[in-house]
Write an enzyme that holds these catalytic residues in place. Structure first.
Site, PDB file in Angstrom:
ATOM      1  N   SER A   1       0.865  -1.182   0.000  1.00  0.00           N
ATOM      2  CA  SER A   1       0.000   0.000   0.000  1.00  0.00           C
ATOM      3  C   SER A   1       0.899   1.228   0.000  1.00  0.00           C
ATOM      4  O   SER A   1       2.084   1.148   0.363  1.00  0.00           O
ATOM      5  CB  SER A   1      -0.900   0.010   1.239  1.00  0.00           C
ATOM      6  OG  SER A   1      -1.519   1.267   1.419  1.00  0.00           O
TER       7      SER A   1
ATOM      8  N   TYR B   1      -2.230  -1.432  10.516  1.00  0.00           N
ATOM      9  CA  TYR B   1      -2.249  -1.492   9.055  1.00  0.00           C
ATOM     10  C   TYR B   1      -0.950  -0.963   8.441  1.00  0.00           C
ATOM     11  O   TYR B   1      -0.303  -1.656   7.652  1.00  0.00           O
ATOM     12  CB  TYR B   1      -3.442  -0.713   8.504  1.00  0.00           C
ATOM     13  CG  TYR B   1      -3.576  -0.835   6.998  1.00  0.00           C
ATOM     14  CD1 TYR B   1      -4.127  -1.975   6.428  1.00  0.00           C
ATOM     15  CD2 TYR B   1      -3.130   0.170   6.153  1.00  0.00           C
ATOM     16  CE1 TYR B   1      -4.235  -2.107   5.051  1.00  0.00           C
ATOM     17  CE2 TYR B   1      -3.225   0.049   4.782  1.00  0.00           C
ATOM     18  CZ  TYR B   1      -3.783  -1.080   4.231  1.00  0.00           C
ATOM     19  OH  TYR B   1      -3.877  -1.203   2.863  1.00  0.00           O
TER      20      TYR B   1
END
Length: 317
Positions: free
Chosen positions: A164, A176
């Protein structure tokens, strides 16, 4: 002088375009294993590669997701139930893959499965909250890769890890961003180690896309749950207004997300089918024009930008 520079730049992009358009031969004989195929990028990629003629081995978390995927694809595609947080499930799936690929080996491994909640300011979370994400996004990815590495090496194939832009730039608390930084580090070391065996490793670093991972309702609910667990002292420091601002920012996320998931799956497909795949793909204009450039900016500048654009606790200095 400027004309010469423009000509050289144009020649570079022309050669790169030609270089990257070279396609691997005999795609119809190659097996690709994809995790997280119930929905989102994994589901779309499975259908996309099936149409391309590859032999797709799709791992789903639920039988319902597997049935829906099989109903949308050809008889070539096969599914398996996989929970990447459980070693026994990974071992069973690896054996299942080995039985299907045989001596051909596994051409492609796409580590796509991922989650994003619980997400909240770090102080609001517990060790268990962090581990819930790390178990899926990082530790599960590691174990799946290690269990299938010998099959990928046999085929001199590809490993595609979904990271990401948050693996380059940490903009919020929780596991995350930590997990995606870990995926970046693992992919870099793996790429160098496997280059001796002809195996290529690529990273996909998407911006914000409208998938289950970016579901505002889930993120907002997880934020509220984290808030409810806080002590009265910490709640007083942050204030209800801060919580409301965080939730409002989460709701705005949906309008900022790109709906064209093909921008991501096309990168995945290129990484699997091109003779000369890129090391990193950054699909999404927000990734290309905002987050990736920010990751190269001085830390002080980035911190200042985030400081003035983010909600502030009520007791902030």
């Amino acid at each position: 002088m400027w004309l010469s520079v423009a000509a050289l730049v144009g020649l570079y992009y022309l050669l790169r375009w030609y270089w990257e358009r070279q396609v691997v031969s005999h795609l119809q004989d190659k097996y690709v294993f994809i995790t997280g195929c119930d929905s989102g990028f994994g589901n779309l990629l499975a259908r996309q590669l099936d149409l391309r003629g590859l032999r797709v081995l799709a791992a789903c978390l639920t039988e319902e997701g597997a049935q829906q995927l099989r109903a949308q694809t050809s008889d070539r595609l096969e599914t398996v139930i996989l929970d990447i947080t459980k070693t026994e499930s990974i071992s069973a799936a690896a054996q299942w893959v080995k039985e299907r690929v045989g001596d051909r080996g596994l051409w492609g491994l796409v580590n796509n499965a991922g989650i994003s909640v619980p997400t909240a300011p770090n102080e609001w979370l517990t060790r268990r909250d962090f581990m819930k994400i790390l178990d899926v996004n990082l530790l599960g990815l590691l174990e799946v890769t290690l269990s299938l590495l010998s099959l990928v090496r046999k085929a001199r194939g590809r490993v595609v890890n979904v990271s990401s832009v948050m693996g380059r730039l940490s903009l919020f608390g929780g596991g995350y961003c930590i997990s995606k930084y870990g995926v970046e580090a693992f992919s870099d070391s793996l790429r160098r180690e496997l280059s001796y065996f002809g195996v290529k490793v690529a990273m996909i670093e998407p911006g914000y896309f409208n998938t289950d991972v970016t579901n505002p309702e889930k993120i907002s609910r997880a934020t509220q749950e984290a808030w409810d667990r806080l002590s009265p002292e910490v709640k007083e420091l942050y204030g209800e207004k801060f919580l409301a601002s965080v939730k409002k920012s989460t709701e705005k996320l949906k309008s900022a997300c790109c709906n064209n998931l093909y921008l991501v799956t096309n990168c995945m497909e290129h990484a699997l089918t091109a003779c000369h795949p890129r090391t990193r793909y950054s699909p999404g204009w927000d990734a290309k024009l905002l987050y990736i450039p920010m990751s190269y900016m001085p830390t002080l500048l980035v911190d200042t930008m985030i400081y003035w654009s983010s909600p502030r606790p009520i007791k902030a200095l």
